[in-house]
Design an enzyme around this catalytic site. Structure first.
Site, PDB file in Angstrom:
ATOM      1  CG  ASP A 244     131.605  11.413  31.847  1.00  0.00           C
ATOM      2  OD1 ASP A 244     132.373  10.451  31.702  1.00  0.00           O
ATOM      3  OD2 ASP A 244     131.518  11.989  30.621  1.00  0.00           O
TER       4      ASP A 244
ATOM      5  CB  CYS B 295     135.236  12.189  30.333  1.00  0.00           C
ATOM      6  SG  CYS B 295     136.468  12.806  29.430  1.00  0.00           S
TER       7      CYS B 295
ATOM      8  CB  THR C 226     138.185  10.992  24.828  1.00  0.00           C
ATOM      9  OG1 THR C 226     137.555  12.213  25.226  1.00  0.00           O
ATOM     10  CG2 THR C 226     137.271  10.374  23.855  1.00  0.00           C
TER      11      THR C 226
ATOM     12  CG  HIS D 271     159.325  16.660  29.936  1.00  0.00           C
ATOM     13  ND1 HIS D 271     159.805  16.758  28.815  1.00  0.00           N
ATOM     14  CD2 HIS D 271     160.238  16.205  30.963  1.00  0.00           C
ATOM     15  CE1 HIS D 271     161.021  16.118  28.886  1.00  0.00           C
ATOM     16  NE2 HIS D 271     161.291  15.681  30.018  1.00  0.00           N
TER      17      HIS D 271
ATOM     18  CG  HIS E 204     161.311  20.343  31.987  1.00  0.00           C
ATOM     19  ND1 HIS E 204     161.001  20.151  30.750  1.00  0.00           N
ATOM     20  CD2 HIS E 204     162.611  19.489  32.304  1.00  0.00           C
ATOM     21  CE1 HIS E 204     161.862  19.261  30.119  1.00  0.00           C
ATOM     22  NE2 HIS E 204     162.688  18.903  31.112  1.00  0.00           N
TER      23      HIS E 204
HETATM   24  C1  RB5 Z   1     129.809  11.248  27.072  1.00  0.00           C
HETATM   25  O1  RB5 Z   1     129.317  10.840  26.115  1.00  0.00           O
HETATM   26  C2  RB5 Z   1     131.297  12.003  26.512  1.00  0.00           C
HETATM   27  O2  RB5 Z   1     131.171  13.285  25.795  1.00  0.00           O
HETATM   28  C3  RB5 Z   1     132.129  12.336  27.555  1.00  0.00           C
HETATM   29  O3  RB5 Z   1     132.359  11.234  28.497  1.00  0.00           O
HETATM   30  C4  RB5 Z   1     133.581  12.400  27.233  1.00  0.00           C
HETATM   31  O4  RB5 Z   1     134.368  11.726  26.437  1.00  0.00           O
HETATM   32  C5  RB5 Z   1     133.926  13.940  26.669  1.00  0.00           C
HETATM   33  O5  RB5 Z   1     135.057  14.448  26.417  1.00  0.00           O
END
Ligand code: RB5
Length: 155
Positions: free
Chosen positions: A9, A66, A68, A99, A134
């Site tokens: 994203d 994304c 995180t 695993h 596994h």
């Molecule tokens: C976008 O702002 C953010 O929410 C997205 O990139 C992501 O981290 C969601 O898990």
């Protein structure tokens, strides 16, 4: 070499571009499934594209980025046959393959620097599923997927 489908994203766009350059320079065939800029988009749309490319056999492995890595992993894991794992270091990436037989690596463009992200990608791509005990456990994950809300361990 494994064929890689990659998607991100807006929060992961910058890192996607770095990873594509790295993969191409290393000789991996890469399919870029977007996004193509920093304009705000919805990460599940890109998770779905990459996950379907992997389950359709169009790619061997996927990479999703994304902010995180968490949203991408939650979304990709809704697609049957996908085992998407967030990794924040090389050890997690290696274990995800050895695993968990993960077929998608999820990264956070807001929590990783470029150098460590590339090390994580390398660790993921250079590792393979260890099988043995596994395989039994991954089989139980697949049973959960097929059982829906039923308990797969009861008759
Ligand atoms: C976008 O702002 C953010 O929410 C997205 O990139 C992501 O981290 C969601 O898990």
């Amino acid at each position: 070499m494994e064929r890689i489908a990659i998607g991100a994203d807006h929060a992961g766009y910058w890192l996607k571009e770095e990873i594509i350059r790295f993969l191409q320079a290393s000789g991996y065939p890469v399919e870029d499934m977007g996004t193509s800029g920093e304009e705000s988009v919805d990460y599940p749309d890109y998770a779905a594209r990459v996950a379907r490319a992997v389950t359709a056999g169009q790619a061997d492995l996927g990479i999703l980025i994304c902010g995180t890595g968490i949203g991408m992993s939650i979304a990709a894991n809704k697609v049957p046959g996908i085992r998407a794992a967030v990794a924040t270091d090389s050890y997690m990436a290696r274990m995800a393959r050895e695993h968990n037989d993960a077929n998608i690596l999820c990264l956070g463009g807001r929590v990783l620097g470029g150098g460590s992200a590339l090390e994580i990608v390398q660790a993921f791509l250079q590792s393979g599923f260890a099988g043995g005990r596994h395989a039994r456990r991954v089989g139980k994950i697949q049973a959960l997927e097929h059982a829906g809300t039923k308990d797969p361990s009861s008759p």
